[in-house]
Design a protein around this motif. Structure first.
Motif, PDB file in Angstrom:
ATOM      1  N   MET A   1       0.838  -1.200   0.000  1.00  0.00           N
ATOM      2  CA  MET A   1       0.000   0.000   0.000  1.00  0.00           C
ATOM      3  C   MET A   1       0.874   1.252   0.000  1.00  0.00           C
ATOM      4  N   ILE A   2       0.659   2.150  -0.977  1.00  0.00           N
ATOM      5  CA  ILE A   2       1.361   3.425  -1.062  1.00  0.00           C
ATOM      6  C   ILE A   2       0.390   4.529  -0.652  1.00  0.00           C
ATOM      7  N   VAL A   3       0.813   5.372   0.276  1.00  0.00           N
ATOM      8  CA  VAL A   3       0.008   6.507   0.719  1.00  0.00           C
ATOM      9  C   VAL A   3       0.565   7.780   0.091  1.00  0.00           C
ATOM     10  N   ILE A   4      -0.315   8.580  -0.494  1.00  0.00           N
ATOM     11  CA  ILE A   4       0.081   9.834  -1.138  1.00  0.00           C
ATOM     12  C   ILE A   4      -0.527  10.989  -0.366  1.00  0.00           C
ATOM     13  N   THR A   5       0.319  11.898   0.115  1.00  0.00           N
ATOM     14  CA  THR A   5      -0.177  13.127   0.722  1.00  0.00           C
ATOM     15  C   THR A   5      -0.214  14.214  -0.357  1.00  0.00           C
ATOM     16  N   ALA A   6      -1.039  15.222  -0.131  1.00  0.00           N
ATOM     17  CA  ALA A   6      -1.194  16.354  -1.062  1.00  0.00           C
ATOM     18  C   ALA A   6      -1.430  15.892  -2.502  1.00  0.00           C
ATOM     19  N   PRO A   7      -2.411  14.987  -2.722  1.00  0.00           N
ATOM     20  CA  PRO A   7      -2.586  14.398  -4.058  1.00  0.00           C
ATOM     21  C   PRO A   7      -3.222  15.335  -5.081  1.00  0.00           C
ATOM     22  N   THR A   8      -3.709  16.492  -4.644  1.00  0.00           N
ATOM     23  CA  THR A   8      -4.307  17.431  -5.596  1.00  0.00           C
ATOM     24  C   THR A   8      -3.412  18.641  -5.846  1.00  0.00           C
ATOM     25  N   GLY A   9      -2.206  18.645  -5.269  1.00  0.00           N
ATOM     26  CA  GLY A   9      -1.274  19.750  -5.469  1.00  0.00           C
ATOM     27  C   GLY A   9      -0.481  19.599  -6.754  1.00  0.00           C
ATOM     28  N   ASN A  10       0.422  20.530  -6.977  1.00  0.00           N
ATOM     29  CA  ASN A  10       1.197  20.551  -8.221  1.00  0.00           C
ATOM     30  C   ASN A  10       1.940  19.250  -8.477  1.00  0.00           C
ATOM     31  N   ILE A  11       2.646  18.757  -7.452  1.00  0.00           N
ATOM     32  CA  ILE A  11       3.416  17.519  -7.614  1.00  0.00           C
ATOM     33  C   ILE A  11       2.517  16.308  -7.418  1.00  0.00           C
ATOM     34  N   GLY A  12       1.680  16.347  -6.398  1.00  0.00           N
ATOM     35  CA  GLY A  12       0.860  15.193  -6.063  1.00  0.00           C
ATOM     36  C   GLY A  12      -0.076  14.753  -7.165  1.00  0.00           C
ATOM     37  N   ARG A  13      -0.655  15.688  -7.914  1.00  0.00           N
ATOM     38  CA  ARG A  13      -1.588  15.284  -8.977  1.00  0.00           C
ATOM     39  C   ARG A  13      -0.853  14.564 -10.101  1.00  0.00           C
ATOM     40  N   HIS A  14       0.384  14.992 -10.402  1.00  0.00           N
ATOM     41  CA  HIS A  14       1.183  14.277 -11.403  1.00  0.00           C
ATOM     42  C   HIS A  14       1.553  12.884 -10.889  1.00  0.00           C
ATOM     43  N   LEU A  15       1.909  12.809  -9.611  1.00  0.00           N
ATOM     44  CA  LEU A  15       2.281  11.520  -9.029  1.00  0.00           C
ATOM     45  C   LEU A  15       1.090  10.574  -9.009  1.00  0.00           C
TER      46      LEU A  15
END
Length: 297
Positions: A1-15
């Motif tokens: 399981m991978i957890v992504i913080t700030a998924p709607t920000g500049n970097i997070g949305r690309h990730l």
């Protein structure tokens, strides 16, 4: 399981987009921490677990990190706080949760400069490096993505470029330094999150293809936009006054000023550019694909 913080920000949305494409094939589940799930892309609905809230909240990260194998960590800068509170203070609940849930790997977004003379007095960068130390001290395998300034910072100047043909900063016009596109930072993060054969702690520089000065940026923008663009250097006193006028915390403003001073003193210089540390996105390509539509809209 991978957890992504700030998924709607500049970097997070690309990730998030990258991992939605590649994580299922690798047998990885995805979980995000987000304040407003409505901002998540349609493609993510039904394919990820969602924990609603702030990743600076102890109860939220405790729920999100349960059963996690890896975490992407990004602190959203809060200009109402001191730099120390904005980075280390915000991260402290997560550090406790990482240790409690024995999360194996963490990839964090940080800054260039560790080991250079200006790093200890570089404001927001110094705070970011202290955050790295906090996370590394939890016992996780940790990689700090050591980033220079982002191409995307220039989007803040889009209106000025459109209306006046001018962009501003506080560094010398001929000071060459690395810059990078946020999409390339996301690509580096995705690679580390999916291939977790690495151990220990360390930094991974994420650089653009070449160093550029403000004068270089102005020349390239002029070519790509088809209109004159010039650089105006702003004094640190002018920068401080402008930022205080926006109502930012005085200590946070001083952190920005100290960071700008350190960058002008070569904070980001001296990193060896290798194929492994060089992102593919050129400033020319970024201008054509991202800046030009923003300026002409």
């Amino acid at each position: 399981m991978i957890v992504i913080t700030a998924p709607t920000g500049n970097i997070g949305r690309h990730l998030l987009t990258r991992l939605l494409e590649s994580a299922p094939a690798a047998g990885e589940g995805l979980r995000v921490i987000v304040r407003d799930p409505a901002r998540l892309p349609e493609a993510a609905r039904g394919h990820i677990e969602v924990v609603t809230g702030s990743h600076g909240d102890a109860e939220v990260v405790d729920r999100a990190f349960e059963g996690a194998d890896a975490v992407f960590w990004l602190v959203p800068p809060d200009a109402s706080l001191t730099p120390q509170d904005a980075w280390t203070g915000f991260t402290r609940p997560a550090a406790r949760a990482l240790a409690a849930h024995k999360v194996g790997h963490v990839v964090g977004v940080s800054a260039l400069g560790r080991g250079t003379p200006p790093a200890g007095r570089a404001g927001l960068v110094t705070a970011s490096l202290a955050m790295d130390d906090l996370l590394a001290g939890t016992g996780v395998a940790y990689r700090a993505l050591a980033c220079p300034s982002f191409f995307e910072n220039i989007l803040e100047e889009a209106a000025s470029i459109r209306d006046k043909g001018v962009f501003a900063d506080a560094v010398d016009a001929d000071r060459e330094a690395p810059l990078v596109a946020v999409a390339d930072i996301a690509a580096a993060a995705a690679g580390l999150l999916l291939d977790r054969s690495w151990t220990g702690t360390g930094s991974v520089p994420v650089l653009g293809p070449r160093d550029l000065s403000p004068n270089d940026l102005a020349r390239i923008m002029t070519e790509q936009l088809g209109r004159p663009v010039r650089y105006e250097r702003q004094s640190l006193d002018e920068l401080r006054a402008d930022l205080l006028g926006y109502g930012l915390d005085e200590a946070f403003v001083q952190g920005i000023v100290d960071m700008k001073r350190a960058k002008d003193e070569g904070l980001d210089a001296g990193v060896v550019r290798t194929p492994d540390t060089t992102g593919p996105t050129t400033f020319e390509h970024w201008c054509a694909q991202t800046l030009k539509p923003a300026v002409l809209s």
